[in-house]
Motif scaffolding. Structure first.
Motif: not given
Length: 285
Positions: A227-235, A185-192, A45-46
């Motif tokens: 290069h990955i979805t939020p769920h895949a990143f969390l996993t 950015s918004a996605v970096h806040r989500a990532r963090d 998986a990614p």
């Protein structure tokens, strides 16, 4: 009768139907993780690693996507994946047999300083993540087999040390990171937020509200950026944290619960999808 090299003989060996993995850590190289495996159907998986991922295929082929770019690799090709770079992988037509090492940044810096005799300024990295270099690929396979085969310490040390030094000399570079700040950015806040709260059961609506985006927009923007979805990143974050706990001797059950997995089966499935081995095999190495 034609005489062929050991390397060509290994490439010509048929891939067996059964998948096999061997995983270990080498104390001579700062506990560097090492993997030799044959995969016929297993798909990664990614995911990303805290370390570098360096490897070569001995036989067969693998199809992988690294930072959004899809490629097929075989004997003579090298993987040079930097820390935190998202990648996946699945077998080509008949599967593949390959070898991997996961050296830390500290280990590469130590080797570079040893070779050059001076302090290394910056962060070591590779600008090309997939490349063809048959000489180095064969050198890596010999060095890896030396580690796996329990040969004399000096032989194994010199072989792997020499490979890593030649590899960086030929294909490495340094990233000089300036001291600067920037607004997230918004996605970096989500990532963090995912990094800081990976043990919690986070919902998409919650994450989108934090980022100030719609749910669909968040998924698209997150994938474009990382290069990955939020769920895949969390996993993947959970699996990376789980690896640290397993190395410290935690049980698979306690690790699964602590890292936010639904149960041990859920944990084992995602762990093997990203590492190629089960939590138990990883813990006992």
């Amino acid at each position: 009768m034609e005489t062929i090299s050991q390397e060509k003989a290994i490439e010509a060996m048929p891939l067996e139907g059964a998948e096999r993995t061997r995983f270990w850590r080498d104390p001579r190289f700062k506990g560097m993780e090492c993997l030799s495996a044959t995969f016929i159907t297993h798909e990664f998986a990614p995911h990303a690693h805290d370390t570098f991922s360096i490897g070569a295929i001995e036989a067969g082929s693998q199809i992988s996507t690294i930072k959004g770019e899809r490629s097929q690799t075989g004997p003579g090709d090298l993987y040079l994946i930097n820390p935190d770079e998202i990648h996946d992988g699945h077998p080509g037509h008949e599967g593949y047999r390959y070898r991997m090492i996961y050296p830390s940044t500290d280990l590469l810096v130590e080797i570079l300083e040893d070779v050059t005799g001076r302090s290394f300024r910056g962060t070591p990295s590779f600008s090309r993540l997939l490349l063809t270099d048959r000489e180095l690929a064969l050198g890596f396979q010999r060095a890896h087999r030396a580690l796996e085969g329990k040969v004399g310490t000096l032989e194994a040390d010199e072989s792997m040390f020499g490979f890593l030094a030649r590899l960086f000399e030929r294909h490495g570079n340094a990233i000089i990171v300036p001291l600067q700040t920037r607004e997230s950015s918004a996605v970096h806040r989500a990532r963090d937020y995912l990094v800081e709260n990976y043990t919690h059961d986070i919902g998409l609506e919650e994450l989108a509200k934090l980022a100030g985006l719609s749910r669909a927009h968040l998924i698209r923007a997150f994938r474009k950026e990382f290069h990955i979805t939020p769920h895949a990143f969390l996993t993947d974050k959970r699996v990376r944290e789980a690896k640290a706990l397993l190395r410290r001797g935690w049980s698979a059950a306690d690790t699964a619960y602590h890292c936010g997995f639904a149960d041990q089966a859920h944990f084992s499935r995602h762990f093997k999808a990203r590492t190629g081995v089960t939590p138990g095999a990883y813990r006992s190495a």
